[in-house]
Motif scaffolding. Sequence first.
Motif, short mmCIF file in Angstrom:
data_model
loop_
_atom_site.label_atom_id
_atom_site.label_comp_id
_atom_site.label_asym_id
_atom_site.label_seq_id
_atom_site.Cartn_x
_atom_site.Cartn_y
_atom_site.Cartn_z
N GLU A 231 -6.56 19.44 -10.29
CA GLU A 231 -6.57 18.14 -10.09
C GLU A 231 -7.22 18.34 -8.74
O GLU A 231 -7.48 18.35 -7.66
CB GLU A 231 -5.20 17.56 -9.71
N PRO A 232 -8.71 16.59 -8.33
CA PRO A 232 -9.63 16.51 -7.51
C PRO A 232 -8.97 16.48 -5.77
O PRO A 232 -7.79 15.95 -6.08
CB PRO A 232 -10.13 15.32 -8.10
N VAL A 233 -9.06 17.14 -5.25
CA VAL A 233 -8.57 17.13 -3.42
C VAL A 233 -9.05 15.91 -3.46
O VAL A 233 -10.06 15.60 -3.75
CB VAL A 233 -9.35 18.37 -2.85
N TYR A 234 -7.62 15.09 -2.73
CA TYR A 234 -8.53 13.73 -2.54
C TYR A 234 -7.81 12.88 -1.10
O TYR A 234 -5.81 13.93 -0.65
CB TYR A 234 -7.65 13.01 -3.86
N PHE A 235 -8.21 12.32 -0.10
CA PHE A 235 -6.95 11.58 0.69
C PHE A 235 -7.46 10.00 0.81
O PHE A 235 -8.24 9.60 0.42
CB PHE A 235 -8.02 12.04 1.95
N ILE B 162 -10.08 7.56 -1.28
CA ILE B 162 -9.63 7.23 -1.93
C ILE B 162 -9.28 5.63 -0.67
O ILE B 162 -8.36 5.97 -0.11
CB ILE B 162 -8.24 7.38 -2.76
N THR B 163 -9.91 4.71 -1.03
CA THR B 163 -9.86 3.75 -0.31
C THR B 163 -8.74 2.87 -0.99
O THR B 163 -8.25 2.59 -2.08
CB THR B 163 -10.93 3.37 0.14
N HIS B 164 -8.82 1.17 -0.05
CA HIS B 164 -7.62 0.55 -0.45
C HIS B 164 -6.48 0.87 -0.69
O HIS B 164 -6.24 0.07 -1.75
CB HIS B 164 -8.31 -0.36 -1.58
N SER B 165 -5.97 1.59 -0.50
CA SER B 165 -4.48 2.46 -1.67
C SER B 165 -3.55 2.32 -0.11
O SER B 165 -3.40 1.56 0.15
CB SER B 165 -4.73 3.99 -0.73
N ASP B 166 -2.43 1.66 -1.24
CA ASP B 166 -0.84 2.15 -1.11
C ASP B 166 -0.07 2.58 -1.29
O ASP B 166 0.78 2.66 -0.72
CB ASP B 166 -0.76 0.33 -2.28
N GLY B 167 -0.64 3.99 -0.82
CA GLY B 167 0.03 5.11 -0.63
C GLY B 167 0.66 5.89 -1.61
O GLY B 167 1.67 7.33 -1.65
N MET B 168 0.45 5.46 -2.94
CA MET B 168 0.80 6.06 -4.33
C MET B 168 -0.07 7.12 -4.39
O MET B 168 -1.41 6.71 -4.64
CB MET B 168 1.30 4.95 -5.06
N LYS B 169 0.43 8.35 -5.43
CA LYS B 169 -1.00 8.46 -5.44
C LYS B 169 -1.96 7.95 -7.03
O LYS B 169 -1.83 6.86 -8.08
CB LYS B 169 -0.24 9.73 -7.53
#
Length: 263
Positions: A234-238, A205-212
């Motif tokens: 829930e999908p595994v994500y980074f 997950i790009t352009h993330s603000d650190g929130m889910k």
Amino acid sequence: MDRDFSRYISESVKLDDGPPARYQLRTKIINLDRLLDENSKLRKFTFGKRDHKHPNKTVLLVGATGSGKSTLINALVNFVMGVKFEDKVWFEIVTDKKNKSQSETQTTAVSVYEVFGFEGKTVPYSLTIIDTPGYGDTRGIEYDDIITKKLQDLFSIPDEVETIDVVGLVLKATENRLDERTAYIFNSVTSLFGRDMEQKIVALITHSDGMKPKDALQALDEAKVKCARKENNEPVYFLFNNRQKEKLEEGSDDEATQSADKI
């Protein structure tokens, strides 16, 4: 800086004074389809020399145009090199679009990036990243099918891709719906692998603000994209924030923020 990157700086092309100072890594380039540069759609960019005593991990990235794949690739390379936020230096293996001669090739061909010589800095292995071009651009779904065919061509080259350790589905944190083409692309690529590969397909997950990233996760669910899932389904994500090369102001709050999501 705590780590000495002077050798790599001296061998690179300076792109910006920064901070962070940005450098383009010099790579050895091979056209795997044996076509001329202007026609090649299957290229390999190698930085460093492989030592077969160390294992290698291969990551395949898939994402739509504008999803942030180029910055993500550079972030992974800097992570493997051991670059830290406080070093105020940033290396790029995928060039900025201002450098048209190389960047146009890198963003319209299936590109293989190999990074050797940093085993033990942060991880015990060398890294290979396979980047698919911007799926979902204006050229239509026929172009998307050509890219999938190029991936199949790559996998058929003897000894070139030993195994795929991870497939990364790249999408923005704010993506609340996958259009039909993007869903088609994700499902087309994941269908190249057997069911035993499903647990190695993760969301980046790009352009993330650190929130889910609730919107992006819901979009993956609604599109029924095959991927690894947690116990709660829930999908595994980074998460990646895509701000690594933004200029820092001396004494700014950014300098005090040295969190893990800076990679």
